[in-house]
Design an enzyme around this catalytic site. Sequence first.
Site, PDB file in Angstrom:
ATOM      1  N   ASP A   2       0.835  -1.187   0.000  1.00 36.73           N
ATOM      2  CA  ASP A   2       0.000   0.000   0.000  1.00 36.73           C
ATOM      3  C   ASP A   2       0.876   1.247   0.000  1.00 36.73           C
ATOM      4  O   ASP A   2       1.905   1.285   0.665  1.00 36.73           O
ATOM      5  CB  ASP A   2      -0.896  -0.028   1.242  1.00 36.73           C
ATOM      6  CG  ASP A   2      -1.974   1.023   1.215  1.00 36.73           C
ATOM      7  OD1 ASP A   2      -2.452   1.347   0.111  1.00 36.73           O
ATOM      8  OD2 ASP A   2      -2.341   1.515   2.285  1.00 36.73           O
ATOM      9  N   GLY A   5       1.442   4.631  -4.931  1.00 40.19           N
ATOM     10  CA  GLY A   5       0.951   5.806  -5.649  1.00 40.19           C
ATOM     11  C   GLY A   5       1.177   7.081  -4.854  1.00 40.19           C
ATOM     12  O   GLY A   5       1.584   8.110  -5.407  1.00 40.19           O
ATOM     13  N   ARG A  15       1.772   8.292 -10.706  1.00 42.49           N
ATOM     14  CA  ARG A  15       1.474   7.162  -9.810  1.00 42.49           C
ATOM     15  C   ARG A  15       2.054   5.860 -10.350  1.00 42.49           C
ATOM     16  O   ARG A  15       2.508   5.011  -9.589  1.00 42.49           O
ATOM     17  CB  ARG A  15      -0.043   7.037  -9.600  1.00 42.49           C
ATOM     18  CG  ARG A  15      -0.607   8.172  -8.748  1.00 42.49           C
ATOM     19  CD  ARG A  15      -2.117   8.060  -8.561  1.00 42.49           C
ATOM     20  NE  ARG A  15      -2.522   6.852  -7.891  1.00 42.49           N
ATOM     21  CZ  ARG A  15      -2.563   6.677  -6.573  1.00 42.49           C
ATOM     22  NH1 ARG A  15      -2.198   7.658  -5.768  1.00 42.49           N
ATOM     23  NH2 ARG A  15      -2.977   5.545  -6.054  1.00 42.49           N
ATOM     24  N   GLU A  49     -10.997  -3.573  -3.783  1.00 43.98           N
ATOM     25  CA  GLU A  49     -11.237  -2.123  -3.776  1.00 43.98           C
ATOM     26  C   GLU A  49     -10.460  -1.418  -4.887  1.00 43.98           C
ATOM     27  O   GLU A  49     -10.850  -0.352  -5.346  1.00 43.98           O
ATOM     28  CB  GLU A  49     -10.862  -1.526  -2.421  1.00 43.98           C
ATOM     29  CG  GLU A  49     -11.763  -1.982  -1.286  1.00 43.98           C
ATOM     30  CD  GLU A  49     -13.188  -1.526  -1.467  1.00 43.98           C
ATOM     31  OE1 GLU A  49     -13.415  -0.331  -1.729  1.00 43.98           O
ATOM     32  OE2 GLU A  49     -14.100  -2.369  -1.345  1.00 43.98           O
ATOM     33  N   ASN A  50      -9.348  -2.002  -5.327  1.00 41.82           N
ATOM     34  CA  ASN A  50      -8.525  -1.368  -6.369  1.00 41.82           C
ATOM     35  C   ASN A  50      -9.243  -1.266  -7.706  1.00 41.82           C
ATOM     36  O   ASN A  50      -8.850  -0.460  -8.557  1.00 41.82           O
ATOM     37  CB  ASN A  50      -7.210  -2.114  -6.549  1.00 41.82           C
ATOM     38  CG  ASN A  50      -6.267  -1.939  -5.373  1.00 41.82           C
ATOM     39  OD1 ASN A  50      -5.518  -2.837  -5.036  1.00 41.82           O
ATOM     40  ND2 ASN A  50      -6.298  -0.788  -4.732  1.00 41.82           N
ATOM     41  N   TRP A  51     -10.303  -2.065  -7.912  1.00 41.03           N
ATOM     42  CA  TRP A  51     -11.066  -1.957  -9.163  1.00 41.03           C
ATOM     43  C   TRP A  51     -11.760  -0.605  -9.274  1.00 41.03           C
ATOM     44  O   TRP A  51     -12.179  -0.209 -10.370  1.00 41.03           O
ATOM     45  CB  TRP A  51     -12.107  -3.070  -9.267  1.00 41.03           C
ATOM     46  CG  TRP A  51     -11.507  -4.433  -9.426  1.00 41.03           C
ATOM     47  CD1 TRP A  51     -11.545  -5.454  -8.510  1.00 41.03           C
ATOM     48  CD2 TRP A  51     -10.814  -4.947 -10.567  1.00 41.03           C
ATOM     49  NE1 TRP A  51     -10.894  -6.559  -9.014  1.00 41.03           N
ATOM     50  CE2 TRP A  51     -10.444  -6.276 -10.275  1.00 41.03           C
ATOM     51  CE3 TRP A  51     -10.461  -4.410 -11.802  1.00 41.03           C
ATOM     52  CZ2 TRP A  51      -9.742  -7.074 -11.181  1.00 41.03           C
ATOM     53  CZ3 TRP A  51      -9.756  -5.198 -12.702  1.00 41.03           C
ATOM     54  CH2 TRP A  51      -9.410  -6.514 -12.386  1.00 41.03           C
TER      55      TRP A  51
END
Length: 142
Positions: A2, A5, A15, A49-51
């Site tokens: 995590d 970016g 990023r 969640e990254n989608w």
Amino acid sequence: MDGNGRWATARRLPRAMGHRAGGEAVRRTVQACATLGIECLTLYAFSSENWKRDAAEIGDLMGLMRRFIDANLDDMVARHVRLKLLGDHTAFEPDIVRRLEEAVARTAGGTRTLAVALNYGAQAEIARAAAKAARAGAITPE
């Protein structure tokens, strides 16, 4: 993994540069674990969640995943690293799924484990575990 970016943004870089730097850090970490005799490493790489990120950033991440597998698979085999996938990797594009499954197959004989969580999330994991238990007859869908 995590914050790649944010690392790039703080340095006024795109990023995608942060994600690439994160990929390089992963490569160095896997090599260091082998050198130090560490037998198991788990990386949380791409959550469900990254989608929600913008399409360009997701595309950069998918490209990075392709390049990472292609560039490092032979080294993983040579270092006796076995790849295990956590989460639902089948949601990725077919060529990535193929690369991941090939990597799992080629590294199956490894003595050290690199577990990578892809398309994972707490709610999805609970639902998947409950569905599996229901199919096994351990619980009912209700």
